[in-house]
Design an enzyme around this catalytic site. Structure first.
Site, PDB file in Angstrom:
ATOM      1  N   LYS A  22       0.766  -1.084   0.091  1.00 35.87           N
ATOM      2  CA  LYS A  22      -0.125   0.036  -0.311  1.00 35.87           C
ATOM      3  C   LYS A  22       0.755   1.320  -0.101  1.00 35.87           C
ATOM      4  CE  LYS A  22      -2.446   2.686   3.289  1.00 35.87           C
ATOM      5  NZ  LYS A  22      -1.826   3.458   3.786  1.00 35.87           N
ATOM      6  N   ASN A  23       1.954   1.169   0.916  1.00 35.45           N
ATOM      7  CA  ASN A  23       2.573   2.539   1.039  1.00 35.45           C
ATOM      8  C   ASN A  23       3.714   3.024  -0.060  1.00 35.45           C
ATOM      9  OD1 ASN A  23       1.081   3.143   3.712  1.00 35.45           O
ATOM     10  ND2 ASN A  23       2.838   2.752   4.761  1.00 35.45           N
ATOM     11  N   CYS A 117      -6.181  13.849  11.268  1.00 35.56           N
ATOM     12  CA  CYS A 117      -4.652  13.210  12.059  1.00 35.56           C
ATOM     13  C   CYS A 117      -5.048  12.257  13.332  1.00 35.56           C
ATOM     14  CB  CYS A 117      -4.341  14.592  12.685  1.00 35.56           C
ATOM     15  SG  CYS A 117      -3.679  15.783  11.567  1.00 35.56           S
ATOM     16  N   ARG A 122       0.093  15.536  12.519  1.00 27.71           N
ATOM     17  CA  ARG A 122       0.566  14.986  11.516  1.00 27.71           C
ATOM     18  C   ARG A 122       1.229  16.140  10.498  1.00 27.71           C
ATOM     19  NH1 ARG A 122      -1.745   9.388   9.314  1.00 27.71           N
ATOM     20  NH2 ARG A 122       0.549   9.299   8.565  1.00 27.71           N
ATOM     21  N   ASP A 307       3.347   0.850  12.101  1.00 23.94           N
ATOM     22  CA  ASP A 307       2.305   0.460  11.421  1.00 23.94           C
ATOM     23  C   ASP A 307       2.130  -1.241  12.028  1.00 23.94           C
ATOM     24  OD1 ASP A 307       1.889   2.910  10.378  1.00 23.94           O
ATOM     25  OD2 ASP A 307       2.461   2.096   8.382  1.00 23.94           O
ATOM     26  N   ARG A 399      -9.117   0.413   3.353  1.00 21.15           N
ATOM     27  CA  ARG A 399      -8.356   1.316   2.661  1.00 21.15           C
ATOM     28  C   ARG A 399      -7.026   0.685   2.660  1.00 21.15           C
ATOM     29  NH1 ARG A 399      -6.212   5.159   6.264  1.00 21.15           N
ATOM     30  NH2 ARG A 399      -5.123   5.599   4.803  1.00 21.15           N
TER      31      ARG A 399
HETATM   32  C1  UD1 Z   1       4.137   6.968   6.631  1.00 23.49           C
HETATM   33  C2  UD1 Z   1       3.030   5.951   6.325  1.00 23.49           C
HETATM   34  C3  UD1 Z   1       2.422   5.558   7.761  1.00 23.49           C
HETATM   35  C4  UD1 Z   1       3.529   5.177   8.945  1.00 23.49           C
HETATM   36  C5  UD1 Z   1       4.661   6.244   9.038  1.00 23.49           C
HETATM   37  C6  UD1 Z   1       5.566   5.886   9.731  1.00 23.49           C
HETATM   38  C7  UD1 Z   1       2.375   6.176   4.082  1.00 23.49           C
HETATM   39  C8  UD1 Z   1       1.371   6.860   3.330  1.00 23.49           C
HETATM   40  N1  UD1 Z   1       2.181   6.273   5.606  1.00 23.49           N
HETATM   41  O1  UD1 Z   1       3.549   8.106   7.233  1.00 23.49           O
HETATM   42  O2  UD1 Z   1       1.508   4.378   7.942  1.00 23.49           O
HETATM   43  O3  UD1 Z   1       2.907   5.192  10.008  1.00 23.49           O
HETATM   44  O4  UD1 Z   1       5.019   6.556   7.500  1.00 23.49           O
HETATM   45  O5  UD1 Z   1       6.278   4.812   9.262  1.00 23.49           O
HETATM   46  O6  UD1 Z   1       3.405   5.960   3.767  1.00 23.49           O
HETATM   47  N2  UD1 Z   1       6.848  14.610  10.755  1.00 23.49           N
HETATM   48  C9  UD1 Z   1       6.921  15.960  11.080  1.00 23.49           C
HETATM   49  N3  UD1 Z   1       6.991  16.875   9.896  1.00 23.49           N
HETATM   50  C10 UD1 Z   1       6.703  16.443   8.527  1.00 23.49           C
HETATM   51  C11 UD1 Z   1       6.419  15.155   8.687  1.00 23.49           C
HETATM   52  C12 UD1 Z   1       6.436  14.428   9.670  1.00 23.49           C
HETATM   53  O7  UD1 Z   1       7.219  16.559  12.341  1.00 23.49           O
HETATM   54  O8  UD1 Z   1       6.662  17.469   7.849  1.00 23.49           O
HETATM   55  C13 UD1 Z   1       6.864  13.805  12.124  1.00 23.49           C
HETATM   56  C14 UD1 Z   1       5.451  13.198  12.334  1.00 23.49           C
HETATM   57  O9  UD1 Z   1       4.813  13.839  13.069  1.00 23.49           O
HETATM   58  C15 UD1 Z   1       6.126  12.022  12.857  1.00 23.49           C
HETATM   59  C16 UD1 Z   1       7.201  11.469  12.269  1.00 23.49           C
HETATM   60  O10 UD1 Z   1       7.764  12.776  11.807  1.00 23.49           O
HETATM   61  O11 UD1 Z   1       5.965  12.021  14.266  1.00 23.49           O
HETATM   62  C17 UD1 Z   1       7.283  10.595  11.084  1.00 23.49           C
HETATM   63  O12 UD1 Z   1       6.373  10.952  10.301  1.00 23.49           O
HETATM   64  P1  UD1 Z   1       6.503  10.191   8.534  1.00 23.49           P
HETATM   65  O13 UD1 Z   1       7.578   9.283   8.665  1.00 23.49           O
HETATM   66  O14 UD1 Z   1       6.511  11.350   7.695  1.00 23.49           O
HETATM   67  O15 UD1 Z   1       5.100   9.512   8.288  1.00 23.49           O
HETATM   68  P2  UD1 Z   1       4.273   9.545   7.146  1.00 23.49           P
HETATM   69  O16 UD1 Z   1       5.106   9.469   6.052  1.00 23.49           O
HETATM   70  O17 UD1 Z   1       3.144  10.729   7.139  1.00 23.49           O
END
Ligand code: UD1
Length: 432
Positions: A22-23, A117, A122, A307, A399
Protein backbone atom coordinates in the site's frame (compact mmCIF):
# COMPACT_ATOMS: atom_id res chain seq x y z
CA UNK A 1 -23.40 -0.35 7.00
CA UNK A 2 -21.13 -3.36 6.57
CA UNK A 3 -19.37 -4.98 9.50
CA UNK A 4 -17.01 -7.88 9.89
CA UNK A 5 -18.52 -10.64 11.98
CA UNK A 6 -15.97 -13.09 13.36
CA UNK A 7 -16.47 -16.30 15.29
CA UNK A 8 -13.10 -16.59 16.99
CA UNK A 9 -11.09 -19.23 18.73
CA UNK A 10 -10.04 -21.31 15.69
CA UNK A 11 -6.38 -21.91 14.77
CA UNK A 12 -5.46 -21.04 11.15
CA UNK A 13 -3.97 -23.45 8.59
CA UNK A 14 -3.10 -23.04 4.89
CA UNK A 15 -1.62 -20.36 2.65
CA UNK A 16 -2.08 -16.61 2.21
CA UNK A 17 -0.77 -14.67 -0.80
CA UNK A 18 0.46 -11.15 -0.05
CA UNK A 19 -0.55 -8.22 -2.31
CA UNK A 20 1.49 -5.22 -3.45
CA UNK A 21 2.55 -2.70 -0.80
CA UNK A 22 0.00 0.00 0.00
CA UNK A 23 2.55 2.59 1.06
CA UNK A 24 4.60 2.01 -2.09
CA UNK A 25 1.51 2.14 -4.33
CA UNK A 26 0.19 5.42 -2.89
CA UNK A 27 3.57 7.03 -3.72
CA UNK A 28 4.30 5.33 -7.06
CA UNK A 29 0.87 6.11 -8.55
CA UNK A 30 1.24 9.91 -8.07
CA UNK A 31 4.90 9.61 -9.14
CA UNK A 32 3.55 8.56 -12.56
CA UNK A 33 2.76 12.29 -12.97
CA UNK A 34 6.52 12.83 -13.35
CA UNK A 35 6.65 10.53 -16.35
CA UNK A 36 6.34 11.89 -19.88
CA UNK A 37 5.21 8.55 -21.28
CA UNK A 38 3.09 5.52 -20.43
CA UNK A 39 3.78 3.58 -17.20
CA UNK A 40 2.54 0.06 -16.73
CA UNK A 41 2.46 -0.72 -13.02
CA UNK A 42 1.97 -4.29 -11.81
CA UNK A 43 1.18 -5.85 -8.42
CA UNK A 44 -1.06 -2.89 -7.51
CA UNK A 45 -3.16 -3.82 -4.43
CA UNK A 46 -6.95 -3.52 -4.81
CA UNK A 47 -7.64 -1.26 -1.84
CA UNK A 48 -9.65 1.93 -1.50
CA UNK A 49 -6.54 4.16 -1.18
CA UNK A 50 -5.45 2.94 -4.63
CA UNK A 51 -8.91 3.52 -6.13
CA UNK A 52 -8.77 7.06 -4.76
CA UNK A 53 -5.22 7.67 -6.06
CA UNK A 54 -6.33 6.59 -9.55
CA UNK A 55 -9.45 8.80 -9.30
CA UNK A 56 -7.23 11.77 -8.47
CA UNK A 57 -4.93 11.05 -11.44
CA UNK A 58 -7.96 10.84 -13.75
CA UNK A 59 -9.33 14.13 -12.34
CA UNK A 60 -5.98 15.75 -13.24
CA UNK A 61 -6.31 14.54 -16.85
CA UNK A 62 -4.27 11.32 -16.78
CA UNK A 63 -5.39 8.42 -18.92
CA UNK A 64 -5.81 5.52 -16.48
CA UNK A 65 -6.62 1.99 -17.63
CA UNK A 66 -6.81 -1.19 -15.53
CA UNK A 67 -5.35 -3.99 -17.69
CA UNK A 68 -6.28 -6.65 -15.15
CA UNK A 69 -7.05 -6.79 -11.41
CA UNK A 70 -3.53 -5.73 -10.37
CA UNK A 71 -2.02 -4.01 -13.42
CA UNK A 72 -2.68 -0.40 -14.34
CA UNK A 73 -1.51 1.67 -17.27
CA UNK A 74 -1.13 5.40 -16.63
CA UNK A 75 -0.45 8.00 -19.29
CA UNK A 76 0.35 11.46 -17.90
CA UNK A 77 1.49 13.05 -21.17
CA UNK A 78 -1.46 15.43 -21.42
CA UNK A 79 -2.02 16.80 -17.91
CA UNK A 80 -3.50 20.32 -17.97
CA UNK A 81 -4.80 20.63 -14.43
CA UNK A 82 -2.43 21.15 -11.47
CA UNK A 83 -5.05 21.60 -8.78
CA UNK A 84 -6.27 18.61 -6.75
CA UNK A 85 -9.81 18.88 -5.36
CA UNK A 86 -10.35 19.08 -1.62
CA UNK A 87 -12.92 16.25 -1.40
CA UNK A 88 -10.45 13.71 -2.83
CA UNK A 89 -7.42 14.83 -0.76
CA UNK A 90 -9.28 14.75 2.51
CA UNK A 91 -9.88 11.03 2.28
CA UNK A 92 -6.22 10.09 2.03
CA UNK A 93 -3.15 11.18 3.92
CA UNK A 94 -0.84 10.21 1.06
CA UNK A 95 -2.37 12.89 -1.20
CA UNK A 96 0.63 14.99 -0.10
CA UNK A 97 2.70 13.14 -2.75
CA UNK A 98 0.79 15.10 -5.40
CA UNK A 99 2.60 18.25 -4.28
CA UNK A 100 6.08 16.84 -4.99
CA UNK A 101 5.08 15.16 -8.24
CA UNK A 102 3.11 18.09 -9.75
CA UNK A 103 5.76 20.59 -8.63
CA UNK A 104 8.57 18.42 -9.99
CA UNK A 105 7.01 17.88 -13.43
CA UNK A 106 4.99 21.04 -14.07
CA UNK A 107 6.55 23.59 -11.69
CA UNK A 108 3.25 24.20 -9.92
CA UNK A 109 0.89 22.43 -7.53
CA UNK A 110 -2.26 23.32 -5.69
CA UNK A 111 -3.24 20.50 -3.36
CA UNK A 112 -5.78 20.51 -0.52
CA UNK A 113 -4.22 19.75 2.87
CA UNK A 114 -4.22 15.98 3.32
CA UNK A 115 -6.81 14.26 5.54
CA UNK A 116 -7.07 14.42 9.34
CA UNK A 117 -4.83 13.32 12.10
CA UNK A 118 -6.06 10.22 13.85
CA UNK A 119 -2.55 9.35 15.01
CA UNK A 120 -1.91 12.75 16.60
CA UNK A 121 -0.35 15.83 15.05
CA UNK A 122 0.74 15.07 11.48
CA UNK A 123 2.49 18.15 10.10
CA UNK A 124 4.01 18.42 6.60
CA UNK A 125 6.54 21.12 7.49
CA UNK A 126 9.51 18.93 6.47
CA UNK A 127 8.02 18.36 3.02
CA UNK A 128 7.48 22.11 2.56
CA UNK A 129 10.95 23.00 3.85
CA UNK A 130 12.43 20.60 1.28
CA UNK A 131 10.46 22.15 -1.59
CA UNK A 132 11.60 25.62 -0.49
CA UNK A 133 15.25 24.52 -0.40
CA UNK A 134 14.84 23.31 -4.00
CA UNK A 135 13.80 26.89 -4.82
CA UNK A 136 9.99 26.63 -4.75
CA UNK A 137 7.75 29.35 -3.37
CA UNK A 138 5.13 27.79 -1.10
CA UNK A 139 2.05 29.00 0.71
CA UNK A 140 -0.61 27.37 2.86
CA UNK A 141 -3.86 29.27 2.39
CA UNK A 142 -7.54 28.41 2.77
CA UNK A 143 -6.81 24.73 3.37
CA UNK A 144 -4.63 24.40 0.25
CA UNK A 145 -0.88 24.02 -0.17
CA UNK A 146 0.42 26.10 -3.09
CA UNK A 147 3.88 25.45 -4.51
CA UNK A 148 5.54 27.11 -7.47
CA UNK A 149 8.99 26.63 -8.99
CA UNK A 150 11.01 29.65 -10.19
CA UNK A 151 10.89 30.42 -13.96
CA UNK A 152 14.14 28.53 -14.60
CA UNK A 153 12.93 25.48 -12.60
CA UNK A 154 13.93 23.82 -9.32
CA UNK A 155 17.63 23.41 -8.48
CA UNK A 156 19.31 20.56 -6.67
CA UNK A 157 20.69 21.26 -3.18
CA UNK A 158 21.62 19.65 0.15
CA UNK A 159 18.66 18.90 2.42
CA UNK A 160 19.20 17.75 5.99
CA UNK A 161 16.06 16.28 7.54
CA UNK A 162 16.03 17.13 11.24
CA UNK A 163 13.54 14.30 11.78
CA UNK A 164 13.31 11.02 9.90
CA UNK A 165 10.16 11.24 7.75
CA UNK A 166 9.01 8.66 5.23
CA UNK A 167 6.61 11.03 3.47
CA UNK A 168 9.01 13.99 3.30
CA UNK A 169 11.85 11.80 1.98
CA UNK A 170 9.69 10.47 -0.85
CA UNK A 171 8.04 13.82 -1.63
CA UNK A 172 11.40 15.61 -1.88
CA UNK A 173 12.73 12.77 -4.04
CA UNK A 174 9.81 13.32 -6.44
CA UNK A 175 10.31 17.07 -6.60
CA UNK A 176 14.07 16.62 -7.20
CA UNK A 177 14.20 14.00 -10.01
CA UNK A 178 13.71 16.60 -12.74
CA UNK A 179 15.49 19.50 -10.93
CA UNK A 180 18.76 20.91 -12.25
CA UNK A 181 21.86 19.38 -10.68
CA UNK A 182 22.31 17.18 -7.62
CA UNK A 183 20.05 16.96 -4.57
CA UNK A 184 21.39 15.23 -1.46
CA UNK A 185 18.88 14.20 1.23
CA UNK A 186 20.62 13.51 4.55
CA UNK A 187 19.00 11.65 7.44
CA UNK A 188 16.57 10.16 4.91
CA UNK A 189 14.07 7.47 5.90
CA UNK A 190 15.02 3.92 4.81
CA UNK A 191 11.69 2.06 4.58
CA UNK A 192 11.32 -0.57 1.81
CA UNK A 193 8.79 1.63 -0.02
CA UNK A 194 11.41 4.38 -0.32
CA UNK A 195 13.65 1.97 -2.20
CA UNK A 196 10.64 0.90 -4.28
CA UNK A 197 9.81 4.48 -5.29
CA UNK A 198 13.48 5.08 -6.22
CA UNK A 199 13.52 1.86 -8.28
CA UNK A 200 10.32 2.90 -10.06
CA UNK A 201 11.71 6.35 -10.89
CA UNK A 202 15.08 4.91 -11.98
CA UNK A 203 13.27 2.43 -14.26
CA UNK A 204 11.64 5.47 -15.90
CA UNK A 205 15.04 7.15 -16.39
CA UNK A 206 15.74 8.97 -13.10
CA UNK A 207 19.18 8.93 -11.49
CA UNK A 208 18.69 8.21 -7.76
CA UNK A 209 21.42 6.61 -5.65
CA UNK A 210 21.50 5.48 -2.03
CA UNK A 211 17.78 4.83 -1.43
CA UNK A 212 17.57 2.50 1.57
CA UNK A 213 20.49 4.28 3.29
CA UNK A 214 20.27 7.57 5.17
CA UNK A 215 21.89 9.57 2.35
CA UNK A 216 19.99 9.70 -0.96
CA UNK A 217 21.57 11.42 -3.95
CA UNK A 218 19.38 12.49 -6.84
CA UNK A 219 21.01 13.77 -10.02
CA UNK A 220 18.32 15.65 -11.96
CA UNK A 221 17.50 14.41 -15.46
CA UNK A 222 15.75 16.19 -18.37
CA UNK A 223 12.74 13.88 -18.61
CA UNK A 224 11.35 10.51 -17.50
CA UNK A 225 10.17 8.05 -20.12
CA UNK A 226 7.53 5.32 -19.84
CA UNK A 227 8.19 1.73 -18.77
CA UNK A 228 6.99 -1.27 -16.76
CA UNK A 229 7.33 -1.70 -13.01
CA UNK A 230 6.10 -4.17 -10.38
CA UNK A 231 5.39 -2.98 -6.81
CA UNK A 232 7.02 -4.85 -3.88
CA UNK A 233 4.94 -7.08 -1.58
CA UNK A 234 3.36 -5.39 1.42
CA UNK A 235 5.51 -5.73 4.55
CA UNK A 236 2.71 -4.68 6.88
CA UNK A 237 0.05 -6.88 5.26
CA UNK A 238 2.42 -9.85 5.65
CA UNK A 239 3.17 -8.85 9.27
CA UNK A 240 -0.55 -8.59 9.99
CA UNK A 241 -1.21 -12.17 8.83
CA UNK A 242 1.85 -13.35 10.79
CA UNK A 243 0.23 -11.73 13.83
CA UNK A 244 -3.09 -13.47 13.04
CA UNK A 245 -1.40 -16.89 13.28
CA UNK A 246 0.51 -15.77 16.38
CA UNK A 247 -2.76 -14.89 18.10
CA UNK A 248 -4.84 -17.91 17.01
CA UNK A 249 -2.19 -20.61 16.76
CA UNK A 250 -1.82 -22.83 13.68
CA UNK A 251 0.52 -23.16 10.71
CA UNK A 252 0.29 -20.80 7.71
CA UNK A 253 2.54 -20.21 4.70
CA UNK A 254 2.63 -16.50 3.90
CA UNK A 255 3.47 -16.32 0.20
CA UNK A 256 5.14 -13.69 -1.98
CA UNK A 257 7.07 -11.72 0.63
CA UNK A 258 10.57 -10.26 0.91
CA UNK A 259 11.70 -12.01 4.14
CA UNK A 260 14.40 -9.36 4.78
CA UNK A 261 11.68 -6.68 5.09
CA UNK A 262 10.02 -8.79 7.77
CA UNK A 263 13.12 -9.31 9.99
CA UNK A 264 12.02 -6.57 12.42
CA UNK A 265 8.67 -8.32 12.91
CA UNK A 266 9.96 -11.90 12.78
CA UNK A 267 12.51 -11.35 15.55
CA UNK A 268 9.78 -10.17 17.97
CA UNK A 269 7.46 -13.06 17.12
CA UNK A 270 10.30 -15.54 17.67
CA UNK A 271 10.92 -13.94 21.08
CA UNK A 272 7.24 -14.61 21.83
CA UNK A 273 7.69 -18.32 21.09
CA UNK A 274 6.48 -18.45 17.47
CA UNK A 275 8.35 -20.66 14.99
CA UNK A 276 9.19 -18.90 11.74
CA UNK A 277 10.80 -20.57 8.72
CA UNK A 278 11.97 -18.81 5.61
CA UNK A 279 11.10 -20.81 2.49
CA UNK A 280 12.42 -18.77 -0.45
CA UNK A 281 9.94 -15.96 -1.11
CA UNK A 282 7.57 -17.39 1.48
CA UNK A 283 7.50 -17.43 5.25
CA UNK A 284 5.97 -20.19 7.33
CA UNK A 285 4.52 -19.17 10.68
CA UNK A 286 3.83 -21.90 13.24
CA UNK A 287 2.46 -21.25 16.70
CA UNK A 288 1.95 -24.28 18.93
CA UNK A 289 3.00 -23.13 22.40
CA UNK A 290 1.62 -20.45 24.73
CA UNK A 291 2.90 -16.95 23.90
CA UNK A 292 5.66 -15.28 25.92
CA UNK A 293 5.68 -11.61 26.89
CA UNK A 294 8.02 -9.07 25.28
CA UNK A 295 8.67 -5.34 25.02
CA UNK A 296 8.34 -3.31 21.81
CA UNK A 297 9.59 0.14 20.83
CA UNK A 298 8.46 1.43 17.46
CA UNK A 299 11.11 3.16 15.37
CA UNK A 300 11.87 4.10 11.77
CA UNK A 301 12.97 1.16 9.55
CA UNK A 302 14.77 -1.16 10.21
CA UNK A 303 13.28 -0.79 13.70
CA UNK A 304 9.92 -2.28 14.67
CA UNK A 305 7.27 -0.54 12.48
CA UNK A 306 4.67 1.65 14.12
CA UNK A 307 2.20 0.30 11.55
CA UNK A 308 2.51 -3.14 13.25
CA UNK A 309 2.16 -1.83 16.79
CA UNK A 310 -1.61 -2.36 17.28
CA UNK A 311 -1.45 -5.86 15.70
CA UNK A 312 1.37 -6.99 18.00
CA UNK A 313 -0.52 -5.50 20.96
CA UNK A 314 -3.43 -7.83 20.11
CA UNK A 315 -1.02 -10.78 20.39
CA UNK A 316 0.52 -9.52 23.63
CA UNK A 317 -2.93 -9.39 25.25
CA UNK A 318 -2.83 -13.20 25.03
CA UNK A 319 0.79 -13.70 26.20
CA UNK A 320 1.95 -14.88 29.63
CA UNK A 321 3.15 -11.94 31.75
CA UNK A 322 3.45 -8.19 31.35
CA UNK A 323 4.60 -6.53 28.13
CA UNK A 324 5.41 -2.90 27.46
CA UNK A 325 4.91 -1.00 24.20
CA UNK A 326 6.69 2.30 23.64
CA UNK A 327 5.26 4.18 20.63
CA UNK A 328 8.20 6.11 19.20
CA UNK A 329 6.59 7.69 16.11
CA UNK A 330 3.00 8.83 16.68
CA UNK A 331 1.42 10.68 19.59
CA UNK A 332 -1.94 9.03 19.53
CA UNK A 333 -1.68 5.44 18.48
CA UNK A 334 -3.39 3.69 21.38
CA UNK A 335 -6.97 4.58 20.49
CA UNK A 336 -7.71 0.88 20.02
CA UNK A 337 -7.10 0.19 23.71
CA UNK A 338 -10.63 1.11 24.84
CA UNK A 339 -12.02 -1.31 22.20
CA UNK A 340 -9.64 -4.10 23.28
CA UNK A 341 -10.86 -3.66 26.86
CA UNK A 342 -14.35 -4.68 25.66
CA UNK A 343 -12.81 -8.04 24.80
CA UNK A 344 -11.42 -8.34 28.32
CA UNK A 345 -7.87 -7.08 27.65
CA UNK A 346 -5.91 -5.54 30.51
CA UNK A 347 -3.97 -2.52 29.19
CA UNK A 348 -2.89 0.71 30.89
CA UNK A 349 -1.77 3.66 28.75
CA UNK A 350 0.36 6.57 29.91
CA UNK A 351 1.26 8.90 27.04
CA UNK A 352 3.32 6.96 24.53
CA UNK A 353 3.63 3.86 26.76
CA UNK A 354 1.17 0.99 27.03
CA UNK A 355 1.52 -1.75 29.64
CA UNK A 356 -0.25 -4.96 28.69
CA UNK A 357 -1.00 -7.63 31.26
CA UNK A 358 -1.61 -10.88 29.36
CA UNK A 359 -5.05 -12.35 30.10
CA UNK A 360 -4.76 -15.73 28.39
CA UNK A 361 -8.19 -15.45 26.78
CA UNK A 362 -10.29 -12.70 25.16
CA UNK A 363 -14.07 -12.86 24.75
CA UNK A 364 -15.91 -11.60 21.65
CA UNK A 365 -17.67 -8.20 21.73
CA UNK A 366 -18.92 -5.46 19.35
CA UNK A 367 -16.05 -3.13 18.33
CA UNK A 368 -15.52 -0.05 16.15
CA UNK A 369 -12.38 0.28 13.99
CA UNK A 370 -10.80 3.69 14.61
CA UNK A 371 -8.05 3.65 11.96
CA UNK A 372 -6.53 1.24 9.45
CA UNK A 373 -4.03 -0.69 11.58
CA UNK A 374 -6.14 -0.47 14.75
CA UNK A 375 -8.94 -2.05 12.70
CA UNK A 376 -6.61 -4.84 11.56
CA UNK A 377 -5.61 -5.41 15.19
CA UNK A 378 -9.28 -5.76 16.13
CA UNK A 379 -9.63 -8.46 13.46
CA UNK A 380 -6.66 -10.31 15.03
CA UNK A 381 -8.11 -10.00 18.53
CA UNK A 382 -11.52 -11.13 17.22
CA UNK A 383 -10.01 -14.20 15.52
CA UNK A 384 -8.42 -15.22 18.82
CA UNK A 385 -11.35 -14.33 21.09
CA UNK A 386 -13.94 -16.85 22.18
CA UNK A 387 -17.39 -16.21 20.66
CA UNK A 388 -18.58 -13.51 18.26
CA UNK A 389 -16.81 -10.20 17.56
CA UNK A 390 -18.46 -7.59 15.34
CA UNK A 391 -16.26 -4.85 13.89
CA UNK A 392 -17.84 -1.65 12.53
CA UNK A 393 -16.31 1.18 10.42
CA UNK A 394 -14.54 -1.37 8.22
CA UNK A 395 -13.94 1.30 5.55
CA UNK A 396 -10.76 2.04 7.51
CA UNK A 397 -9.54 -1.53 7.08
CA UNK A 398 -10.49 -1.63 3.40
CA UNK A 399 -8.18 1.34 2.79
CA UNK A 400 -5.19 -0.95 3.20
CA UNK A 401 -6.05 -4.67 3.03
CA UNK A 402 -6.72 -6.34 -0.31
CA UNK A 403 -9.40 -9.05 0.10
CA UNK A 404 -8.84 -9.52 3.80
CA UNK A 405 -11.97 -11.58 4.30
CA UNK A 406 -11.27 -13.94 1.37
CA UNK A 407 -7.65 -14.42 2.48
CA UNK A 408 -8.60 -15.19 6.08
CA UNK A 409 -11.42 -17.55 5.10
CA UNK A 410 -8.87 -19.37 2.92
CA UNK A 411 -6.95 -20.35 6.06
CA UNK A 412 -10.04 -21.44 7.95
CA UNK A 413 -11.09 -18.26 9.74
CA UNK A 414 -14.81 -17.76 10.36
CA UNK A 415 -15.18 -14.17 9.21
CA UNK A 416 -17.88 -12.62 7.01
CA UNK A 417 -18.99 -9.19 5.85
CA UNK A 418 -22.53 -8.60 7.05
CA UNK A 419 -24.79 -5.64 6.18
CA UNK A 420 -26.33 -3.98 9.25
CA UNK A 421 -28.90 -1.15 9.42
CA UNK A 422 -27.15 2.22 9.13
CA UNK A 423 -26.65 3.15 12.78
CA UNK A 424 -23.34 4.99 12.29
CA UNK A 425 -22.13 6.01 8.88
CA UNK A 426 -19.51 8.51 10.00
CA UNK A 427 -16.68 8.88 7.48
CA UNK A 428 -13.78 10.09 9.55
CA UNK A 429 -10.69 11.67 8.02
CA UNK A 430 -8.07 9.32 6.68
CA UNK A 431 -4.78 8.18 8.17
CA UNK A 432 -2.07 5.84 7.05
C1 UD1 B 1 4.18 7.03 6.67
C2 UD1 B 1 3.15 5.92 6.47
C3 UD1 B 1 2.47 5.59 7.80
C4 UD1 B 1 3.52 5.24 8.86
C5 UD1 B 1 4.58 6.33 8.93
C6 UD1 B 1 5.75 5.94 9.84
C7 UD1 B 1 2.43 6.30 4.19
C8 UD1 B 1 1.32 6.74 3.29
N1 UD1 B 1 2.16 6.37 5.52
O1 UD1 B 1 3.46 8.17 7.14
O2 UD1 B 1 1.61 4.48 7.57
O3 UD1 B 1 2.89 5.13 10.12
O4 UD1 B 1 5.14 6.59 7.63
O5 UD1 B 1 6.34 4.76 9.39
O6 UD1 B 1 3.46 5.84 3.75
N2 UD1 B 1 6.80 14.70 10.87
C9 UD1 B 1 7.02 16.04 11.07
N3 UD1 B 1 6.98 16.88 10.00
C10 UD1 B 1 6.74 16.44 8.73
C11 UD1 B 1 6.54 15.06 8.53
C12 UD1 B 1 6.58 14.22 9.62
O7 UD1 B 1 7.23 16.48 12.19
O8 UD1 B 1 6.73 17.26 7.80
C13 UD1 B 1 6.83 13.77 12.02
C14 UD1 B 1 5.47 13.11 12.24
O9 UD1 B 1 4.64 13.90 13.05
C15 UD1 B 1 5.88 11.79 12.89
C16 UD1 B 1 7.24 11.47 12.26
O10 UD1 B 1 7.70 12.71 11.70
O11 UD1 B 1 6.05 11.96 14.27
C17 UD1 B 1 7.22 10.42 11.19
O12 UD1 B 1 6.27 10.75 10.20
P1 UD1 B 1 6.42 10.28 8.68
O13 UD1 B 1 7.50 9.27 8.58
O14 UD1 B 1 6.49 11.49 7.82
O15 UD1 B 1 5.02 9.55 8.42
P2 UD1 B 1 4.17 9.60 7.11
O16 UD1 B 1 5.05 9.65 5.91
O17 UD1 B 1 3.06 10.61 7.20
Amino acid sequence: MNKYVIRGGKPLFGEIEISGAKNAAVAILPAALLVDGVCRIENVPQISDVTLSLEILSALGANVRMLNRTTVEIDCRHIRNFSVPDDLCRKMRASYYLIGSLLGRFGQAQVAMPGGCNLGVRPIDLHIKGFQLLGAKTDVLGGYVYAEAPKNGLSGTNIYMDQVSVGATMNIMMAAVLAKGMTVIENAAKEPHIVDLANFLNTMGANIMGAGTDVIKIRGVERLHGGNYSIIPDQIEAGTYMACVTATGGNVLIKNVIPKHLDCITSKLVEMGVEIREEGENIRVIRKRPLKRTNIKTMPYPGFPTDMQPQIAACLCLANGTSMINEGIWENRFRYVEEFKRLGANIQVDGKIAVIEGVGQLNGAPLQACDLRAGAAMVIAGLAAKGITEIGSIHYIERGYDELVRKLRGVGAEIAIVAFPDEDSRMDPAVG
